[in-house]
Design a protein around this motif. Structure first.
Motif, PDB file in Angstrom:
ATOM      1  N   ALA A  95      87.806  -8.124   1.334  1.00 52.88           N
ATOM      2  CA  ALA A  95      87.069  -7.159   2.152  1.00 52.88           C
ATOM      3  C   ALA A  95      87.806  -5.829   2.272  1.00 52.88           C
ATOM      4  N   ALA A  96      89.138  -5.855   2.113  1.00 54.21           N
ATOM      5  CA  ALA A  96      89.931  -4.636   2.255  1.00 54.21           C
ATOM      6  C   ALA A  96      89.993  -3.816   0.973  1.00 54.21           C
ATOM      7  N   THR A  97      89.466  -4.339  -0.135  1.00 55.45           N
ATOM      8  CA  THR A  97      89.501  -3.620  -1.407  1.00 55.45           C
ATOM      9  C   THR A  97      88.282  -2.714  -1.537  1.00 55.45           C
ATOM     10  N   GLY A  98      88.258  -1.954  -2.612  1.00 52.55           N
ATOM     11  CA  GLY A  98      87.115  -1.094  -2.872  1.00 52.55           C
ATOM     12  C   GLY A  98      85.931  -1.825  -3.463  1.00 52.55           C
ATOM     13  N   SER A  99      86.107  -3.098  -3.824  1.00 52.62           N
ATOM     14  CA  SER A  99      85.020  -3.893  -4.414  1.00 52.62           C
ATOM     15  C   SER A  99      84.952  -5.243  -3.698  1.00 52.62           C
ATOM     16  N   PRO A 100      84.540  -5.245  -2.418  1.00 55.31           N
ATOM     17  CA  PRO A 100      84.587  -6.486  -1.633  1.00 55.31           C
ATOM     18  C   PRO A 100      83.648  -7.581  -2.122  1.00 55.31           C
ATOM     19  N   GLU A 126      86.804  -6.620 -10.645  1.00 61.72           N
ATOM     20  CA  GLU A 126      86.994  -5.176 -10.636  1.00 61.72           C
ATOM     21  C   GLU A 126      88.442  -4.725 -10.505  1.00 61.72           C
ATOM     22  N   GLU A 127      89.268  -5.490  -9.776  1.00 60.48           N
ATOM     23  CA  GLU A 127      90.605  -4.976  -9.474  1.00 60.48           C
ATOM     24  C   GLU A 127      91.524  -6.080  -8.969  1.00 60.48           C
ATOM     25  N   GLY A 201      94.594  -4.484  -3.180  1.00 60.85           N
ATOM     26  CA  GLY A 201      93.682  -3.612  -3.903  1.00 60.85           C
ATOM     27  C   GLY A 201      93.402  -2.360  -3.094  1.00 60.85           C
ATOM     28  N   HIS A 202      93.150  -1.268  -3.775  1.00 63.28           N
ATOM     29  CA  HIS A 202      92.842  -0.003  -3.094  1.00 63.28           C
ATOM     30  C   HIS A 202      91.501  -0.124  -2.369  1.00 63.28           C
ATOM     31  N   PRO A 203      91.402   0.335  -1.108  1.00 63.46           N
ATOM     32  CA  PRO A 203      92.370   1.059  -0.295  1.00 63.46           C
ATOM     33  C   PRO A 203      92.989   0.202   0.803  1.00 63.46           C
ATOM     34  N   ALA A 204      93.392  -1.019   0.509  1.00 62.59           N
ATOM     35  CA  ALA A 204      93.967  -1.911   1.517  1.00 62.59           C
ATOM     36  C   ALA A 204      95.183  -1.275   2.172  1.00 62.59           C
ATOM     37  N   ARG A 205      95.294  -1.441   3.483  1.00 64.88           N
ATOM     38  CA  ARG A 205      96.420  -0.916   4.255  1.00 64.88           C
ATOM     39  C   ARG A 205      97.400  -2.039   4.558  1.00 64.88           C
TER      40      ARG A 205
END
Length: 406
Positions: A95-100, A126-127, A201-205
């Motif tokens: 859920a934190a990535t750009g492709s949840p 995707e990533e 994965g981007h944009p995970a913080r």
């Protein structure tokens, strides 16, 4: 097939159409027509059954196609990083990535105990979803830390919350440094420890990665023979919240609560590890959030840096702040916006730092800066000295050196 069906109509059909009557046929002929009619009826039933079977196969095939990726996701999630990811953790990471919505495709892990190495990775269509690299040898740890504590001033922003040993690294990584006594001391006599690098994965913080990262760090420690108490698992995705400034009074950052910044207008972020760690940090910022909904920039920061890599930061800051100290052997100093105290902790270099966001040196509202009338250099020195003394006492440090009075 058509002729057989015509024959199967038998004498009844012949009578209906005006052809030969029923009594014009022998018993043998009528029996023959009965058999043919039964055979035709069976053929029709078989065709209907075959049709329903084909339809059923198509329906089941489509349902299986839809369900298969979900089942694969569950299988990969349950086995990822040798089963270390907590329940629900992989869903949170995705859920934190750009492709949840992307399905998981692969999970890999490797243990090289003789090299002190462990790694695992999970990727989606995707990533990258999560990647963890664990190092146990001193040379590998120093090499990785040199990428965080850079000669040109690059450094971690803040220590980890919840008393965990580590920091939020550059590029939104999480770096954990748990003890690893089972691997013994290194050639220099330093205690064994691990460096655990966690990427998402981007944009995970960092707060998205912390729970899974701690779980994998505990798994790696067990596989590498650390013989250490597992790190406590934080809550999933819990972003650290600020506390009232008065809460600092019970910590080594007590000077923040005793200084000139008081009241509900200020909030503290206190991140002091419970045991040996590479970093401690305390920050004071205006309460509330900025126009983007993010916390305001900190106006005062206290840092504890523990390890020989801290020398790089000290030398860079000495040059940047034009501190009157030897270029290669930077001692303690204090300027209007930056100051350092020095010590030796567990046989390695350690530094204690204060930074102040001064008016006129930063863009943004004046509420996010502090002028010298409100926080003087004398008060900075008092804050830094208090912090350095409390941290040194808590960690058994030696040879504490403080800046001279301005």
């Amino acid at each position: 097939m058509a002729e057989a069906d015509d024959e199967a109509r038998g004498p009844e059909e012949a009578e209906r159409t005006g052809r030969a009557g029923l009594l014009d046929y022998s018993d043998e002929q009528r029996e023959s027509w009965r058999v043919l009619r039964e055979q035709a009826e069976r053929r029709r039933r078989r065709r209907r059954v075959a049709g329903w079977c084909v339809a059923g196969v198509l329906v089941l095939g489509v349902a299986g196609w839809v369900a298969k990726p979900t089942l694969k996701d569950m299988r990969i999630a349950s086995s990822a990083c040798d089963g270390a990811i907590p329940d629900g953790g992989m869903d949170a990471l995705r859920a934190a990535t750009g492709s949840p919505d992307a399905h998981l495709t692969e999970s890999t892990s490797e243990t090289r105990a003789e090299l002190g190495r462990y790694s695992c990775e999970v990727v989606s269509e995707e990533e990258r979803v999560i990647e963890v690299e664990v190092y146990g040898r001193r040379d590998d740890i120093d090499r990785e830390l040199s990428r965080e504590f850079e000669d040109h001033g690059g450094r971690p922003r803040v220590a980890l919350p919840g008393g965990l040993p580590g920091f939020e690294g550059q590029m939104s990584t999480v770096r954990l440094m748990p003890p690893c006594p089972g691997r013994g001391k290194d050639a220099a006599g330093h205690r064994g420890q691990l460096l655990v690098s966690v990427l998402g994965g981007h944009p995970a913080r960092p707060h998205h990665l912390l729970r899974a990262g701690v779980a994998v760090a505990n798994k790696a420690a067990a596989k590498l023979g650390c013989d250490a108490k597992p790190l406590p698992l934080p809550k999933q995705g819990a972003q650290p919240k600020g506390v009232r400034l008065a809460a600092a009074a019970r910590t080594s950052c007590a000077a923040l609560a005793e200084g000139p910044l008081k009241g509900s207008a200020w909030t503290a972020d206190l991140r002091i590890p419970d045991g040996p760690a590479p970093m401690a940090s305390c920050e004071v910022r205006p309460s509330g959030t900025d126009e983007d909904g993010d916390p305001h920039a900190a106006v005062v920061r206290l840092y504890g840096w523990y390890g020989d890599w801290s020398r790089r930061l000290r030398l860079f800051d000495a040059r940047s702040n034009k501190a009157s100290t030897d270029r290669e052997q930077a001692g303690p100093w204090l300027t209007e916006a930056n100051g350092w105290a020095l010590a030796r902790c567990e046989g390695q270099a350690a530094g204690f730092q204060i930074t102040v966001r001064r008016t006129g040196k930063y863009t943004g509202p004046e509420s996010t800066t502090v002028d010298r009338d409100r926080l003087s250099e004398e008060e900075m020195l008092a804050m830094l000295s208090s912090f350095a003394k409390k941290e040194s006492a808590a960690r058994g440090c030696e040879d504490l050196r403080l800046p001279t009075r301005p």
